[in-house]
Design an enzyme around this catalytic site. Sequence first.
Site, PDB file in Angstrom:
ATOM      1  N   LYS A   1       0.879  -1.180   0.000  1.00  0.00           N
ATOM      2  CA  LYS A   1       0.000   0.000   0.000  1.00  0.00           C
ATOM      3  C   LYS A   1       0.913   1.226   0.000  1.00  0.00           C
ATOM      4  O   LYS A   1       1.478   1.610   1.026  1.00  0.00           O
ATOM      5  CB  LYS A   1      -0.860  -0.014   1.280  1.00  0.00           C
ATOM      6  CG  LYS A   1      -2.174   0.737   1.223  1.00  0.00           C
ATOM      7  CD  LYS A   1      -2.149   2.189   0.880  1.00  0.00           C
ATOM      8  CE  LYS A   1      -1.732   3.136   1.966  1.00  0.00           C
ATOM      9  NZ  LYS A   1      -1.778   4.547   1.471  1.00  0.00           N
TER      10      LYS A   1
ATOM     11  N   GLU B   1       9.755   1.575  10.627  1.00  0.00           N
ATOM     12  CA  GLU B   1      10.770   2.617  10.412  1.00  0.00           C
ATOM     13  C   GLU B   1      10.059   3.945  10.503  1.00  0.00           C
ATOM     14  O   GLU B   1       9.248   4.288   9.630  1.00  0.00           O
ATOM     15  CB  GLU B   1      11.406   2.470   9.038  1.00  0.00           C
ATOM     16  CG  GLU B   1      12.278   1.254   8.997  1.00  0.00           C
ATOM     17  CD  GLU B   1      13.610   1.528   8.330  1.00  0.00           C
ATOM     18  OE1 GLU B   1      14.218   0.573   7.907  1.00  0.00           O
ATOM     19  OE2 GLU B   1      14.001   2.716   8.252  1.00  0.00           O
TER      20      GLU B   1
ATOM     21  N   CYS C   1      13.832  10.988   6.383  1.00  0.00           N
ATOM     22  CA  CYS C   1      13.809  10.546   7.787  1.00  0.00           C
ATOM     23  C   CYS C   1      15.176  10.649   8.436  1.00  0.00           C
ATOM     24  O   CYS C   1      15.270  10.818   9.640  1.00  0.00           O
ATOM     25  CB  CYS C   1      13.267   9.133   7.871  1.00  0.00           C
ATOM     26  SG  CYS C   1      14.113   8.022   6.747  1.00  0.00           S
TER      27      CYS C   1
ATOM     28  N   GLU D   1       9.949  16.580  14.979  1.00  0.00           N
ATOM     29  CA  GLU D   1      10.414  16.297  13.624  1.00  0.00           C
ATOM     30  C   GLU D   1       9.637  17.218  12.674  1.00  0.00           C
ATOM     31  O   GLU D   1       8.410  17.131  12.586  1.00  0.00           O
ATOM     32  CB  GLU D   1      10.130  14.842  13.255  1.00  0.00           C
ATOM     33  CG  GLU D   1      10.632  14.533  11.860  1.00  0.00           C
ATOM     34  CD  GLU D   1      10.291  13.131  11.394  1.00  0.00           C
ATOM     35  OE1 GLU D   1       9.143  12.710  11.564  1.00  0.00           O
ATOM     36  OE2 GLU D   1      11.180  12.459  10.847  1.00  0.00           O
TER      37      GLU D   1
HETATM   38  P1  NAP Z   1       2.334   8.755   7.532  1.00  0.00           P
HETATM   39  O1  NAP Z   1       1.201   9.679   7.571  1.00  0.00           O
HETATM   40  O2  NAP Z   1       2.598   7.920   8.714  1.00  0.00           O
HETATM   41  O3  NAP Z   1       2.116   7.861   6.219  1.00  0.00           O
HETATM   42  C1  NAP Z   1       2.944   6.784   5.881  1.00  0.00           C
HETATM   43  C2  NAP Z   1       2.130   5.735   5.169  1.00  0.00           C
HETATM   44  O4  NAP Z   1       1.122   5.255   6.046  1.00  0.00           O
HETATM   45  C3  NAP Z   1       1.395   6.223   3.928  1.00  0.00           C
HETATM   46  O5  NAP Z   1       1.302   5.179   2.979  1.00  0.00           O
HETATM   47  C4  NAP Z   1       0.012   6.533   4.468  1.00  0.00           C
HETATM   48  O6  NAP Z   1      -0.978   6.489   3.460  1.00  0.00           O
HETATM   49  C5  NAP Z   1      -0.160   5.408   5.450  1.00  0.00           C
HETATM   50  N1  NAP Z   1      -1.113   5.663   6.523  1.00  0.00           N
HETATM   51  C6  NAP Z   1      -1.632   6.842   6.948  1.00  0.00           C
HETATM   52  N2  NAP Z   1      -2.508   6.626   7.965  1.00  0.00           N
HETATM   53  C7  NAP Z   1      -2.526   5.289   8.176  1.00  0.00           C
HETATM   54  C8  NAP Z   1      -3.227   4.453   9.090  1.00  0.00           C
HETATM   55  N3  NAP Z   1      -4.066   4.937   9.987  1.00  0.00           N
HETATM   56  N4  NAP Z   1      -3.003   3.127   9.048  1.00  0.00           N
HETATM   57  C9  NAP Z   1      -2.139   2.602   8.167  1.00  0.00           C
HETATM   58  N5  NAP Z   1      -1.473   3.349   7.254  1.00  0.00           N
HETATM   59  C10 NAP Z   1      -1.651   4.679   7.275  1.00  0.00           C
HETATM   60  O7  NAP Z   1       3.698   9.481   7.270  1.00  0.00           O
HETATM   61  P2  NAP Z   1       4.024  10.457   6.085  1.00  0.00           P
HETATM   62  O8  NAP Z   1       3.504  11.800   6.417  1.00  0.00           O
HETATM   63  O9  NAP Z   1       3.595   9.858   4.815  1.00  0.00           O
HETATM   64  O10 NAP Z   1       5.627  10.418   6.121  1.00  0.00           O
HETATM   65  C11 NAP Z   1       6.321  11.231   6.980  1.00  0.00           C
HETATM   66  C12 NAP Z   1       6.828  10.462   8.171  1.00  0.00           C
HETATM   67  O11 NAP Z   1       7.434   9.237   7.768  1.00  0.00           O
HETATM   68  C13 NAP Z   1       7.915  11.185   8.904  1.00  0.00           C
HETATM   69  O12 NAP Z   1       7.653  11.126  10.284  1.00  0.00           O
HETATM   70  C14 NAP Z   1       9.178  10.428   8.586  1.00  0.00           C
HETATM   71  O13 NAP Z   1      10.204  10.476   9.518  1.00  0.00           O
HETATM   72  C15 NAP Z   1       8.685   9.071   8.404  1.00  0.00           C
HETATM   73  N6  NAP Z   1       9.582   8.335   7.510  1.00  0.00           N
HETATM   74  C16 NAP Z   1      10.423   7.443   8.050  1.00  0.00           C
HETATM   75  C17 NAP Z   1      11.310   6.755   7.257  1.00  0.00           C
HETATM   76  C18 NAP Z   1      12.248   5.756   7.824  1.00  0.00           C
HETATM   77  O14 NAP Z   1      12.828   4.988   7.064  1.00  0.00           O
HETATM   78  N7  NAP Z   1      12.429   5.712   9.113  1.00  0.00           N
HETATM   79  C19 NAP Z   1      11.319   6.982   5.887  1.00  0.00           C
HETATM   80  C20 NAP Z   1      10.442   7.908   5.362  1.00  0.00           C
HETATM   81  C21 NAP Z   1       9.569   8.578   6.198  1.00  0.00           C
HETATM   82  P3  NAP Z   1      -1.513   7.840   2.742  1.00  0.00           P
HETATM   83  O15 NAP Z   1      -0.309   8.697   2.514  1.00  0.00           O
HETATM   84  O16 NAP Z   1      -2.154   7.347   1.510  1.00  0.00           O
HETATM   85  O17 NAP Z   1      -2.474   8.443   3.691  1.00  0.00           O
END
Ligand code: NAP
Length: 498
Positions: A186, A262, A296, A394
Amino acid sequence: MDKTTRSLALPAGPRRFGFWLDGKWEGGREIFTRHSPAHDVPVTEIPRCTVEDLNAAVAAARRAFEDRRWSGLSGAERGGVLLRAAEILRARRDEIAYWEVLENGKPISQARAEIEGCIACFETGAGAARLLHGDSFNSLGDKLFGMVLREPVGVVGLITPWNFPFLILCERVPFILASGCTMVVKPSEVTSATTLILAEILAEAGLPAGVYNVVTGSGRVIGQALTEHPDVDMLSFTGSTAVGRSCVHAAADSNFKKLGLELGGKNPIVVFKDADLADAADAAAFGISFNTGQCCVSPSRLIVAREVAEEFETLLAAKMAKIRVGDPLDEATQVGAITTNAQNDTILSYIAKGQAEGARLVTGGDVIDLGAGQYIRPTLFSGVTPEMSIARDEIFGPVLSSFRFDTVEEAIALANDTVYGLAASVWSKDLDTALLATRRIRAGRFWVNTIMAGGPEMPLGGFKQSGWGREAGVYGVEEYTQVKSVHIELGKRNHWIG
Ligand code: NAP
């Protein structure tokens, strides 16, 4: 210099995708239209799948796992498919990079380099598939022999974010496939195109139907349903710490699926007084601006020795002011657009908070108007203190907060003063100082006199609230296995009942 020229043309109209279920394209669902965050024009049309579609994908992955069409192959055969996929990726590199830019807003030159990294992931996964092995115990006495088998976990759910849609996917998929697992992916709804293109590539490379399935749609509906699904054996989630926490609850409330997480980071870059200041300044400017800081492992907290802080911040600000922010389809651009409107608002709100809380804005802090899209100039705040929100949260944008220290102990304490533990970078030419900091700062990825370097041989993952488990390399393949202890008795049994 801010660029507005464009080396590549925008598409004539949005590209329509289906979703990938059991080796076939499916369509006919409500459509989500993605607009390029850099150009404000529609670029892709992606199905909004239903929970029934997700259930069908999990069932397909389950069938493909149970009949052993993939896990029953030798490591060499699985590796062969991954190597063929690497070759096709090489041939389609520019096309994939283009769609990555259109949905994400990152510069085209960066996107192409990322695809090279993805090819390396497939090649590394191919090697790992052949080398994966268990263990044996010849120490249990003459009558008993012990073996430890590594077996694939089963059906994996993979949820990826929008910041590196293809790179993060490829840091996981080849290693999941190397283990013999099947999967349902997904992607983030706003960056699904390249995850769907990979389906076509894997099929052409010879991956059996049902092994890799892609279900598109929102995180709230499809992502949440995947985390709760009782027939998913393991979930690999990359994204925010908040959603990571909800994955833990969902796993506990459904089937105790194994989790790989992650999550976020607030990563320190520590500059000691004996560092090569010009090198460290270049690394800090690169680290916080690369992918517009939506990374990240971006170093978002600069922790610098007081004796050299003024000189270092001056060097750094001069570097940051020279970064070429502009249209990501321009070959010369180094920093492109912010990927989503929500993220743009978040970054700007933290820049306002930094000023309101009393930090000194050294450079950046403003938006760049290119007529369309959303662009923020790389920003440096000085005089940041640990209680400020720009010190703790962050931001996930090109905003660097600078702190000063007097002693090595103080530098280490500041570096560890965060709930996260994803990455750290330390700069010192003194071996004792560099090694002391390496041992004492709690982070899963560490760089000494460099930053954001490495390759798919090395494990990725975080300490503390940055996550659980490791991805990539042999460590990554092992995450998607479970071990079975096998005890084999030799000769005649000593009877318990006379
Ligand atoms: P996010 O809102 O957590 O979204 C990540 C993924 O989860 C997306 O595919 C999102 O789908 C999905 N998602 C959202 N709500 C969900 C739920 N309730 N249940 C299951 N899946 C759900 O994070 P983001 O804003 O996309 O990314 C930013 C964050 O990711 C930052 O905090 C960053 O540090 C972290 N990140 C970490 C790494 C690492 O390797 N540690 C790498 C990249 C990013 P939709 O977008 O379609 O809603």
